[in-house]
Write a protein that holds these residues in place. Structure first.
Motif, PDB file in Angstrom:
ATOM      1  N   ALA A  83       0.809  -1.230   0.000  1.00  5.03           N
ATOM      2  CA  ALA A  83       0.000   0.000   0.000  1.00  5.03           C
ATOM      3  C   ALA A  83       0.838   1.273   0.000  1.00  5.03           C
ATOM      4  CB  ALA A  83      -0.908   0.004   1.235  1.00  5.03           C
ATOM      5  N   CYS A  84       2.095   1.171   0.332  1.00  3.30           N
ATOM      6  CA  CYS A  84       2.913   2.387   0.435  1.00  3.30           C
ATOM      7  C   CYS A  84       3.040   3.045  -0.942  1.00  3.30           C
ATOM      8  CB  CYS A  84       4.302   2.050   0.993  1.00  3.30           C
ATOM      9  SG  CYS A  84       5.377   3.502   1.011  1.00  3.30           S
ATOM     10  N   PRO A  85       2.618   4.298  -1.076  1.00  4.73           N
ATOM     11  CA  PRO A  85       2.596   4.943  -2.403  1.00  4.73           C
ATOM     12  C   PRO A  85       3.985   5.158  -2.993  1.00  4.73           C
ATOM     13  CG  PRO A  85       1.482   6.315  -0.736  1.00  4.73           C
ATOM     14  CD  PRO A  85       2.097   5.166  -0.008  1.00  4.73           C
ATOM     15  N   THR A  86       5.023   5.119  -2.144  1.00  2.60           N
ATOM     16  CA  THR A  86       6.367   5.459  -2.632  1.00  2.60           C
ATOM     17  C   THR A  86       7.382   4.322  -2.445  1.00  2.60           C
ATOM     18  OG1 THR A  86       6.787   6.395  -0.463  1.00  2.60           O
ATOM     19  CG2 THR A  86       6.098   7.937  -2.175  1.00  2.60           C
ATOM     20  N   ALA A  87       6.903   3.135  -2.113  1.00  2.00           N
ATOM     21  CA  ALA A  87       7.787   1.979  -1.874  1.00  2.00           C
ATOM     22  C   ALA A  87       8.881   2.316  -0.857  1.00  2.00           C
ATOM     23  CB  ALA A  87       8.405   1.497  -3.195  1.00  2.00           C
ATOM     24  N   ALA A  88       8.462   2.904   0.264  1.00  2.00           N
ATOM     25  CA  ALA A  88       9.428   3.313   1.287  1.00  2.00           C
ATOM     26  C   ALA A  88       9.738   2.211   2.292  1.00  2.00           C
ATOM     27  CB  ALA A  88       8.884   4.534   2.037  1.00  2.00           C
ATOM     28  N   LEU A  89       8.929   1.131   2.280  1.00  2.00           N
ATOM     29  CA  LEU A  89       9.107   0.096   3.309  1.00  2.00           C
ATOM     30  C   LEU A  89       9.908  -1.082   2.777  1.00  2.00           C
ATOM     31  CD1 LEU A  89       5.461   0.039   4.705  1.00  2.00           C
ATOM     32  CD2 LEU A  89       7.474   0.965   5.856  1.00  2.00           C
ATOM     33  N   LYS A  90      10.965  -1.414   3.518  1.00  2.00           N
ATOM     34  CA  LYS A  90      11.657  -2.670   3.208  1.00  2.00           C
ATOM     35  C   LYS A  90      12.323  -3.209   4.475  1.00  2.00           C
ATOM     36  CE  LYS A  90      15.768  -0.546   1.080  1.00  2.00           C
ATOM     37  NZ  LYS A  90      15.709   0.812   1.182  1.00  2.00           N
ATOM     38  N   SER A 107      11.412  -1.747   7.999  1.00  2.00           N
ATOM     39  CA  SER A 107      11.562  -0.347   8.409  1.00  2.00           C
ATOM     40  C   SER A 107      11.332   0.571   7.223  1.00  2.00           C
ATOM     41  CB  SER A 107      12.900  -0.091   9.097  1.00  2.00           C
ATOM     42  OG  SER A 107      13.927  -0.037   8.152  1.00  2.00           O
ATOM     43  N   CYS A 108      11.180   1.826   7.561  1.00  2.00           N
ATOM     44  CA  CYS A 108      10.779   2.812   6.564  1.00  2.00           C
ATOM     45  C   CYS A 108      11.972   3.705   6.229  1.00  2.00           C
ATOM     46  CB  CYS A 108       9.604   3.572   7.164  1.00  2.00           C
ATOM     47  SG  CYS A 108       9.497   5.287   6.758  1.00  2.00           S
ATOM     48  N   ASP A 109      12.215   3.850   4.935  1.00  2.00           N
ATOM     49  CA  ASP A 109      13.299   4.697   4.452  1.00  2.00           C
ATOM     50  C   ASP A 109      12.752   6.126   4.325  1.00  2.00           C
ATOM     51  OD1 ASP A 109      15.226   6.047   3.007  1.00  2.00           O
ATOM     52  OD2 ASP A 109      15.650   4.357   1.667  1.00  2.00           O
ATOM     53  N   ARG A 162      13.884   8.691   3.170  1.00  2.00           N
ATOM     54  CA  ARG A 162      14.154   9.369   1.897  1.00  2.00           C
ATOM     55  C   ARG A 162      13.015   9.177   0.903  1.00  2.00           C
ATOM     56  NH1 ARG A 162      19.909   6.584   1.062  1.00  2.00           N
ATOM     57  NH2 ARG A 162      18.515   4.859   1.571  1.00  2.00           N
ATOM     58  N   ARG A 163      12.172   8.147   1.157  1.00  2.00           N
ATOM     59  CA  ARG A 163      11.052   7.906   0.254  1.00  2.00           C
ATOM     60  C   ARG A 163       9.692   8.139   0.927  1.00  2.00           C
ATOM     61  NH1 ARG A 163      12.305   6.593  -4.345  1.00  2.00           N
ATOM     62  NH2 ARG A 163      10.126   6.254  -4.836  1.00  2.00           N
ATOM     63  N   CYS A 164       9.693   8.406   2.229  1.00  2.00           N
ATOM     64  CA  CYS A 164       8.426   8.415   2.983  1.00  2.00           C
ATOM     65  C   CYS A 164       7.704   9.763   2.858  1.00  2.00           C
ATOM     66  CB  CYS A 164       8.713   8.096   4.449  1.00  2.00           C
ATOM     67  SG  CYS A 164       7.243   8.106   5.468  1.00  2.00           S
ATOM     68  N   LEU A 165       6.412   9.711   2.540  1.00  2.00           N
ATOM     69  CA  LEU A 165       5.617  10.941   2.399  1.00  2.00           C
ATOM     70  C   LEU A 165       5.494  11.690   3.724  1.00  2.00           C
ATOM     71  CD1 LEU A 165       2.732   9.785   0.037  1.00  2.00           C
ATOM     72  CD2 LEU A 165       4.511  11.482  -0.453  1.00  2.00           C
ATOM     73  N   SER A 166       5.574  10.946   4.820  1.00  2.00           N
ATOM     74  CA  SER A 166       5.515  11.606   6.122  1.00  2.00           C
ATOM     75  C   SER A 166       6.731  12.528   6.271  1.00  2.00           C
ATOM     76  CB  SER A 166       5.484  10.550   7.221  1.00  2.00           C
ATOM     77  OG  SER A 166       5.371  11.158   8.464  1.00  2.00           O
ATOM     78  N   TYR A 167       7.892  12.010   5.889  1.00  2.00           N
ATOM     79  CA  TYR A 167       9.104  12.845   5.924  1.00  2.00           C
ATOM     80  C   TYR A 167       8.945  14.042   4.981  1.00  2.00           C
ATOM     81  CZ  TYR A 167      13.673  14.549   4.557  1.00  2.00           C
ATOM     82  OH  TYR A 167      14.718  15.379   4.254  1.00  2.00           O
ATOM     83  N   ASP A 182      -0.873   7.989   6.327  1.00  2.00           N
ATOM     84  CA  ASP A 182      -1.321   6.835   7.117  1.00  2.00           C
ATOM     85  C   ASP A 182      -1.514   5.588   6.255  1.00  2.00           C
ATOM     86  OD1 ASP A 182      -1.363   7.983   9.664  1.00  2.00           O
ATOM     87  OD2 ASP A 182      -3.433   8.673   9.487  1.00  2.00           O
ATOM     88  N   ALA A 183      -1.046   5.623   4.995  1.00  2.00           N
ATOM     89  CA  ALA A 183      -1.373   4.522   4.079  1.00  2.00           C
ATOM     90  C   ALA A 183      -0.927   3.162   4.610  1.00  2.00           C
ATOM     91  CB  ALA A 183      -0.765   4.788   2.708  1.00  2.00           C
ATOM     92  N   CYS A 184       0.265   3.092   5.246  1.00  2.00           N
ATOM     93  CA  CYS A 184       0.740   1.781   5.717  1.00  2.00           C
ATOM     94  C   CYS A 184       0.026   1.353   6.996  1.00  2.00           C
ATOM     95  CB  CYS A 184       2.259   1.784   5.904  1.00  2.00           C
ATOM     96  SG  CYS A 184       2.898   3.046   6.995  1.00  2.00           S
ATOM     97  N   GLN A 185      -0.728   2.242   7.606  1.00  2.00           N
ATOM     98  CA  GLN A 185      -1.540   1.855   8.765  1.00  2.00           C
ATOM     99  C   GLN A 185      -2.956   1.498   8.311  1.00  2.00           C
ATOM    100  OE1 GLN A 185      -0.406   3.687  12.647  1.00  2.00           O
ATOM    101  NE2 GLN A 185      -0.305   5.541  11.378  1.00  2.00           N
TER     102      GLN A 185
HETATM  103  S1  SF4 Z   1       3.907   6.701   6.020  1.00  2.00           S
HETATM  104 FE1  SF4 Z   1       3.175   6.526   3.864  1.00  2.00          FE
HETATM  105  S2  SF4 Z   1       4.982   6.870   2.594  1.00  2.00           S
HETATM  106 FE2  SF4 Z   1       5.708   6.478   4.704  1.00  2.00          FE
HETATM  107  S3  SF4 Z   1       6.100   4.282   4.779  1.00  2.00           S
HETATM  108 FE3  SF4 Z   1       3.976   4.532   5.446  1.00  2.00          FE
HETATM  109  S4  SF4 Z   1       2.756   4.356   3.550  1.00  2.00           S
HETATM  110 FE4  SF4 Z   1       4.869   4.669   2.922  1.00  2.00          FE
END
Ligand code: SF4
Ligand code: B12
Ligand code: SF4
Length: 303
Positions: A189-196, A199-201, A203-208, A233-236
């Protein structure tokens, strides 16, 4: 000297009266492994250079509170309902008043209770050099999911974490089983493929990018921003543990954390044209105030 389980009970009672939904306790010197160092070494913290500065203290709580023995971890519920307002989506945690202030006052009350039993404390909620998710998991409050968040079997991940480092030796809880199983919905579901790798990178996270960044959003992230106005909140939302279960206890939400109607109803046109004075009036005392008018309007223009 008061027995440790009596002190624990006093802290639990105070936490319950103050509206925290759960309390768990972990030993302060639990081994954190090398995940944080590796994450930093790979540059996943983007331009949050304060994370590098905090590393020694994060790995050694003794530097934060000499003589520390226990870390009391607490959860505080935030709204679970749909996070969209007229202009876009605001992360659920950020819809109402600034939680740093709200929780600091409550933590000070528990601090006072523990001082009565001879403890010295330092209290934080997203405000200090401590790995809150790690200690929450060690304290048995939940497990760390593939989205990197602390997930409770009976409550999901929509909660703040707060921590109290104390010199008191208290009864400890044990970690719980990770129940992610074969699920990968958050990653998908992560729109930017930030999760691997759990943990969340940043550099790709929309929250950041919509909150913390002090640089312009790259084009590929901008293209994936969708309606995310502030945080994400997409990953939640994708996580099955955030779907209320039949018979699960209803958790009351602090009304201070709800979105004011004036903001909820505001169009993106109006939001992008706010004067500095209007911005201050609308967002004083909220997490959104932290990013400033310029960053907010840049986020709105990308929607
Ligand atoms: S907060 Fe959004 S962008 Fe960041 S890891 Fe979760 S789904 Fe991806
Ligand atoms: C920096 C930060 C961010 C950054 C970086 C995100 C990230 N990758 O951590 C950004 C700005 C992107 C961000 C975003 C968000 N954040 Co944030 N963030 C933080 C902060 C300040 C530090 C996190 C950190 O150190 N990250 C680096 C990683 C490597 O460390 P870590 O997550 O603590 O991981 C440790 C453990 O998880 C452990 N670990 C992980 N897996 C395993 C497995 C094993 C076997 C072991 C032994 C250990 C282990 O190892 C790590 C090192 O100790 C914390 C508050 C705090 N002081 O802890 C809040 C915090 C994690 N954030 C929070 C929230 C709510 C969010 C958002 C949901 C906000 C939003 N809606 O927009 C998103 C979610 C993004 C995501 N999927 O992670 C909450 C999480 C609550 C919860 N239920 O888990 C926290 C705890 C703040 C709070 N006090 O409530 N965040
Ligand atoms: S969506 Fe699935 S994999 Fe991701 S945290 Fe929730 S249960 Fe775990």
């Amino acid at each position: 000297m008061t027995a440790p389980h009596i002190i624990r009970h006093a802290a639990e009672y105070a936490a319950h009266l103050l509206g925290f939904s759960a309390l768990g306790i972990a030993p302060a010197h639990a081994d954190q492994g090398e995940r944080l160092q590796n994450w930093l070494a790979e540059g996943q913290h983007a331009d949050m250079e304060w994370m590098e500065r905090h590393l020694p203290a994060r790995l050694n709580p003794e530097l934060v509170l000499p003589g520390v023995r226990s870390v009391i971890m607490l959860t505080y519920e935030y709204p679970r309902h749909d996070s969209r307002c007229t202009s876009g989506a605001v992360a659920r945690y950020a819809q109402g008043e600034d939680y740093h202030k709200l929780l600091a006052a409550k933590l000070a009350d528990i601090d006072e209770t523990l001082s009565f039993y001879g403890g010295t404390q330092r209290c934080f909620s997203d405000s200090g050099p401590i790995s809150e998710r790690f200690f929450a998991a060690q304290a048995g409050l939940g497990w760390i999911g593939r989205n990197g968040l602390l997930i409770r079997q009976h409550g999901g991940s929509y909660c703040f974490l707060a921590s109290i480092l104390t010199t008191l030796e208290l009864p400890y809880d044990s970690p719980v089983t990770n129940r992610c199983g074969n699920c990968h919905r958050c990653e998908q579901a992560c729109p930017t493929a930030a999760l691997k790798n759990g943990s969340c990178d940043a550099r790709r996270c929309l929250s950041y990018w919509t909150i913390e960044a002090h640089q312009d959003m790259p084009d590929d992230i901008r293209a994936a921003q969708g309606n995310h106005l502030y945080g994400c909140d997409a990953c939640q939302e994708a996580c099955p543990w955030n779907t209320p279960r039949p018979g699960a206890p209803l958790r009351p939400i602090d009304p201070h954390l709800l979105m004011p109607a004036t903001f909820a109803a505001m169009s993106s046109e109006k939001l992008s044209q706010l004067s500095q004075q209007e911005f201050e009036q609308l967002f004083a005392g909220t997490p959104i105030r932290r990013i400033g008018l310029e960053h907010l309007t840049a986020n709105v223009r990308n929607l």
